[in-house]
Design an enzyme around this catalytic site. Structure first.
Site, short mmCIF file in Angstrom:
data_model
loop_
_atom_site.label_atom_id
_atom_site.label_comp_id
_atom_site.label_asym_id
_atom_site.label_seq_id
_atom_site.Cartn_x
_atom_site.Cartn_y
_atom_site.Cartn_z
N SER A 1 0.81 -1.22 0.00
CA SER A 1 0.00 0.00 0.00
C SER A 1 0.84 1.27 0.00
O SER A 1 1.58 1.53 -0.93
CB SER A 1 -0.97 -0.05 1.18
OG SER A 1 -1.88 1.01 1.14
N GLU B 1 -12.35 6.51 6.99
CA GLU B 1 -11.33 7.00 7.91
C GLU B 1 -10.79 8.31 7.35
O GLU B 1 -10.86 8.56 6.14
CB GLU B 1 -10.20 5.98 8.03
CG GLU B 1 -10.63 4.69 8.70
CD GLU B 1 -9.49 3.72 8.87
OE1 GLU B 1 -9.12 3.42 10.01
OE2 GLU B 1 -8.95 3.25 7.85
N ALA B 2 -10.23 9.13 8.23
CA ALA B 2 -9.69 10.41 7.78
C ALA B 2 -8.60 10.21 6.72
O ALA B 2 -8.40 11.06 5.85
CB ALA B 2 -9.12 11.18 8.96
N ASN B 3 -7.92 9.05 6.76
CA ASN B 3 -6.85 8.78 5.80
C ASN B 3 -7.35 8.54 4.38
O ASN B 3 -6.54 8.38 3.46
CB ASN B 3 -5.97 7.61 6.27
CG ASN B 3 -6.74 6.29 6.33
OD1 ASN B 3 -7.73 6.07 5.65
ND2 ASN B 3 -6.25 5.38 7.17
N ARG C 1 -4.75 5.20 22.87
CA ARG C 1 -4.94 3.79 22.49
C ARG C 1 -3.57 3.15 22.27
O ARG C 1 -2.61 3.82 21.88
CB ARG C 1 -5.81 3.64 21.25
CG ARG C 1 -5.31 4.31 20.01
CD ARG C 1 -6.22 4.06 18.81
NE ARG C 1 -6.09 2.72 18.29
CZ ARG C 1 -5.21 2.37 17.34
NH1 ARG C 1 -4.40 3.27 16.81
NH2 ARG C 1 -5.15 1.13 16.90
N GLY D 1 -0.95 -1.47 17.74
CA GLY D 1 -1.19 -2.90 17.51
C GLY D 1 0.09 -3.70 17.37
O GLY D 1 0.06 -4.93 17.46
#
Length: 545
Positions: free
Chosen positions: A67, A389-391, A520, A523
């Site tokens: 990506s 999403e904002a992206n 948060r 991951g």
């Protein structure tokens, strides 16, 4: 598993030994790492895709891409029968396969898992896996590793679909499992025909207000720019100029692309003073993200960013308008008894101003944990579910039940009074359902819907950008000893553990006008992400710190 299958697996797996010291984890993006250490992992994911095909008796997809990562990276991910991401239930098995120490360990793992999942091997149980890759130089050899993985399962067949955007492969998997044609031309024709339908249905009164019909697109020097060059030949009513298509000699995702533009908020390479005020868009490396921007001045590289939150807001506005027209009871014989559930799905990273705007429109807005898999799953609960999403990664999902109702509604309206505003609204909604990729976020289909809606509204990019004013925000990362010490709930916006931490965050946040903050865990790394919003940039920075 019979002895012949075991022998084939042992022999083929020995050709792709796992590099020592490498431990990978399957996430939303699949597996990603430096391309030089990935052949073993990609080979094993080929086996996993073949097993998934045997289990589901369906076409499965395998995409080789990283990506928006740098060109030296690569990755691999699996598309399930729906065209969506690999079921989360199989992710632990993917991790175990990727990290199996040797061929013997791998074959034992496969044997145990196949027994648990009741997967049958042999020529009578054929698996079919569609393979795709982006334009990275490492893609060709990794695709060969994937092929060998698929073919090491007796009866499985790997179909190489060539260089594709990630959304194209997901679309092909979804369509193949519906018995539809799945060539790249079929994909281009579905998008161009749906776009043409929306353009044909633009109200006459807005035709006179149209702004510049030229769009300049940053292709991130990746596969998206290459495919857009092909797609634009089929389009009418829109002039597209592609920059950074990969032919100009630039490097993939190097100071170009949606991720760079969205995070840095500056002009990408290939754009400059000549583009001031012109509507511009940027794709990411595999064309599953989209953002828009406007170059503000000839003297600096600042832009007015129109991100995924504003794309979502534009889509929500249009969909709500069409549903409102459709539900008008203009004819006594028309049946309007279907309450349509329109829902908007965001994560906590969405700008607070966008959420306020959407709620002021009277829309239902719900939140999920960060990650496309959560957003997509929740959006599927609605008749029409919109997530972004904002992206710049997002889609509009239509339920099968609603589409059946809409088809019937369109036929009913056509028989009563063809060409009414109600029937046009039904046709627009049907066109959107075919234009927007139902499997996954797709920058090419999203771009065409944005362009159709802007023409429908008669809006410039400036007017679109002024839908609402983003609240100033700041995101920072804090290194910690153990990220698992932080446990959150309520879509990652409230800290459960350590005890008392949320009260401290709340007390700090209350000191700021329009303050909002949350933390948060990462991951993958021992890092805590801190996000803050406030009425001024200075205040947002201070709150984050």
């Amino acid at each position: 598993m019979d002895e012949e299958q075991r022998k084939i697996l042992l022999e083929s797996a020995s050709r792709f030994p796992k590099p020592q010291g490498v431990k990978l984890s399957y996430g939303t993006a699949g597996f990603r790492a430096d391309a030089s250490i990935l052949s073993s992992t990609v080979f094993r994911v080929g086996i996993l895709a073949a097993l998934r095909s045997l289990k589901t008796q369906s076409f499965i997809g395998l995409m080789i891409t990283a990506s928006h990562n740098q060109v030296s990276d690569n990755g691999v991910k699996v598309a399930d029968p729906s065209g969506g991401m690999l079921t989360q239930e199989w992710e632990p098995f993917a991790d175990a396969m990727a990290n199996a120490v040797d061929a013997e360990d791998l074959v034992q793992l496969i044997t145990d898992f196949a027994k648990k999942e009741n997967i049958s091997f042999g020529a009578d149980h054929s698996g079919q896996v569609l393979l795709g890759r982006d334009t990275r130089p490492s893609g060709e050899s990794l695709l060969e590793a994937a092929k060998q993985g698929v073919n090491s399962i007796v009866g499985s067949f790997a179909a190489d679909k060539g260089v594709l955007t990630t959304p194209q492969l997901h679309w092909m998997v979804r369509c193949a499992n519906k018995g539809m044609r799945v060539s790249e031309l079929d994909y281009f024709e579905q998008l161009s025909n749906s776009f043409g339908c929306l353009i044909d249905l633009i109200p006459q009164k807005t035709m006179l207000q149209l702004m510049d019909d030229t769009l300049k697109v940053d292709g991130a020097n990746g596969v998206g720019g290459e495919k857009l060059e092909e797609l634009k030949k089929l389009l009418k009513g829109l002039v597209i100029q592609v920059h950074n298509s990969g032919k100009e000699g630039g490097f993939l995702n190097d100071r170009v692309g949606a991720d760079y533009v969205q995070k840095e908020k500056i002009v990408p390479c290939g754009f400059g003073p000549n583009d001031v005020g012109i509507r511009c868009a940027s794709l990411d490396g595999d064309a599953d993200r989209l953002v828009y921007f406007r170059v503000l001045s000839e003297s600096n590289n600042k832009i007015d960013l129109v991100d995924g939150d504003k794309i979502l807001s534009l889509f929500a506005l249009f969909m709500k308008e069409q549903l409102s027209i459709l539900n008008k009871k203009e004819n006594e014989n028309a049946n309007n008894d279907h309450p349509v559930q329109l829902g908007v799905v965001q994560t906590a990273y969405a700008n607070g101003a966008s959420t306020i705007y959407l709620k002021q429109m009277g829309l239902e807005v719900v939140f999920t944990p960060t990650g496309v898999k959560y957003l997509h799953e929740k959006a599927a609960d609605y008749d029409i579910g919109i997530y972004f999403e904002a992206n710049g990664h997002g889609a509009i999902l239509f339920s099968e039940h609603f589409l059946c109702w809409l088809e019937a509604k369109n036929s009913e309206l056509a028989s009563i009074s063809k060409g009414t505003e109600q029937q046009k609204a039904a046709l627009r909604l049907l066109a959107v359902s075919k234009l927007i990729n139902q499997a996954v976020g797709d920058a090419l289909s999203g771009l065409l819907l944005v362009e159709a809606i802007l023409q429908h509204m008669g809006w410039s990019i400036q007017k679109w950008s002024e839908l609402y004013q983003d609240l100033p925000s700041r995101q920072i990362k804090v290194k910690v000893a153990d990220r698992t010490a932080v446990i959150t709930t309520n879509a990652e916006t409230v800290v459960v553990r350590p005890s008392g931490l949320q009260e401290v965050i709340d007390a700090e946040t209350d000191k700021y006008a329009k303050g909002r903050s949350f933390i948060r865990s990462s991951g993958t790394k021992d890092v805590i992400h801190v996000c803050a919003e406030a009425s001024t940039q200075e205040a947002a920075d201070s709150l984050a710190k």
